[in-house]
Design an enzyme around this catalytic site. Structure first.
Site, PDB file in Angstrom:
ATOM      1  NE  ARG A 110      -1.679  -2.118   2.899  1.00 53.51           N
ATOM      2  CZ  ARG A 110      -1.351  -3.481   2.524  1.00 53.51           C
ATOM      3  NH1 ARG A 110      -2.199  -4.107   1.691  1.00 53.51           N
ATOM      4  NH2 ARG A 110      -0.542  -4.254   3.005  1.00 53.51           N
ATOM      5  CB  THR A 111       3.401   2.780   2.204  1.00 57.87           C
ATOM      6  OG1 THR A 111       2.744   2.409   3.671  1.00 57.87           O
ATOM      7  CG2 THR A 111       4.176   3.810   2.473  1.00 57.87           C
ATOM      8  CE  LYS A 123      27.296  -4.474  -7.061  1.00 62.84           C
ATOM      9  NZ  LYS A 123      27.396  -3.729  -7.993  1.00 62.84           N
ATOM     10  NE  ARG A 143       7.223   1.056   5.184  1.00 65.52           N
ATOM     11  CZ  ARG A 143       6.011   0.420   5.054  1.00 65.52           C
ATOM     12  NH1 ARG A 143       5.735  -0.796   4.528  1.00 65.52           N
ATOM     13  NH2 ARG A 143       5.006   1.385   5.305  1.00 65.52           N
ATOM     14  CG  HIS A 201       4.066   4.662   8.691  1.00 63.72           C
ATOM     15  ND1 HIS A 201       4.183   5.501   7.627  1.00 63.72           N
ATOM     16  CD2 HIS A 201       3.495   3.475   8.021  1.00 63.72           C
ATOM     17  CE1 HIS A 201       3.822   4.837   6.349  1.00 63.72           C
ATOM     18  NE2 HIS A 201       3.636   3.588   6.786  1.00 63.72           N
TER      19      HIS A 201
END
Length: 306
Positions: A56-57, A85, A106, A134
């Site tokens: 969703r986000t 890496k 995120r 959030h």
């Protein structure tokens, strides 16, 4: 109130009530504006850096940018990037800022968004940092309440479920403390809200902590339900102790006030029965649409187009 242009969105506690109200106003405006000026962000680029799974986000930010005419760069799979890496977060965002006008991040580590914002000159939007915050979810939650009920002040609001690990409720509780509400925190003892969040909110509004959903559900206009987040538990045995602690059924809905709404940040597992979806109380899928509008407004604001 200063300009939002170039501003980072890292923590909900960085915003005043006037600023949050301004974001709600801008969200009202952007719905029609996107139809009238679909190229509002033409020539601008959003970099999406997600180091945790999201549906969703991630899609919400991508759709928001594209609906306003902007472009998106999506690092949706860290395993095929330089991160695999051994590149650290600071170097990653310093490279990406050369490609983008705004970064949405995120990351599983708390404090990651704050670190990223300190390292780059373009705006950084926190789309979830560990179990910490959030902020854009809290903003869209405020907008959902305001749009569906016509106000935020004067409401009784319950946050239910995983209040310890749920970053959405940490941000929402802090945001709601700027309004005249009564806040019920409903959770098992093991999943009680972090004390610093309770203390922050409790200095401004009345906060009641309880384990009983049955006692609270008839008193509130908003029931904000969260899932128990299995992935946040280091010990599976601890998760099993609280799994299925609360479930919203038709019987539960029957105890709610007329006009009361049920919200959920999604995804849900089994905490809301599917038959509840058809009741007039369910607002969680509408909440997703409001999230799109809110993120459109936020992108327009930090890029100086609104």
């Amino acid at each position: 109130m200063g300009s939002f242009r170039g501003r980072d969105i890292v923590s909900i506690t960085d915003f005043t009530r006037d600023e949050l109200d301004h974001i709600l106003y801008a969200t009202d405006a952007v719905e029609g504006l996107a139809r009238e000026k679909p190229e509002l962000l033409k020539g601008r680029t959003l970099a999406i850096l997600f180091f945790e799974p999201s549906t969703r986000t991630r899609l919400s930010f991508e759709a928001a940018m594209q609906k306003l005419g902007g472009l998106t760069l999506d690092m949706s799979e860290p395993r095929v990037s330089a991160v695999e890496k051994g590149e650290n977060l600071a170097d990653t965002v310093r490279v990406v800022e050369n490609y983008a006008d705004v970064i949405v991040l995120r990351h599983p580590l708390e404090g990651s968004a704050c670190l990223a914002a300190e390292m780059v000159d373009v705006p950084v939007i926190n789309a979830g940092s560990g179990a910490e915050e959030h902020p854009t979810q809290a903003m869209l939650d405020l907008y959902t309440i305001k749009r569906e009920l016509g106000r935020i002040d004067g409401l009784n609001i319950a946050l239910v479920g995983d209040l310890r690990y749920g970053r959405t409720v940490h941000s929402l509780a802090s945001a709601l403390s700027l309004y005249n509400v009564k806040l019920y925190l409903v959770s098992p003892e093991l999943l009680r809200m972090r004390h610093e969040v309770v203390d922050y909110a409790g200095r401004r509004i009345e906060v009641v902590e309880t384990e009983s959903l049955d006692d609270v559900i008839p008193k509130v206009e908003v029931a904000y339900i969260t899932r128990i987040q299995k992935e946040r538990f280091a010990d599976p045995a601890e998760y099993m102790k609280v799994k299925g602690s609360y479930r919203i059924s038709l019987e539960t809905v029957g105890k709610m006030r007329q006009g009361a709404i049920i919200m959920h940040p999604l995804p849900r597992v089994d905490e809301i029965a599917y038959e509840v979806d058809a009741t007039p109380h369910a607002r969680y899928f509408r909440q997703v649409y409001y999230g799109l509008l809110t993120r459109m407004a936020l992108l327009g604001l930090v890029l100086g187009a609104l």
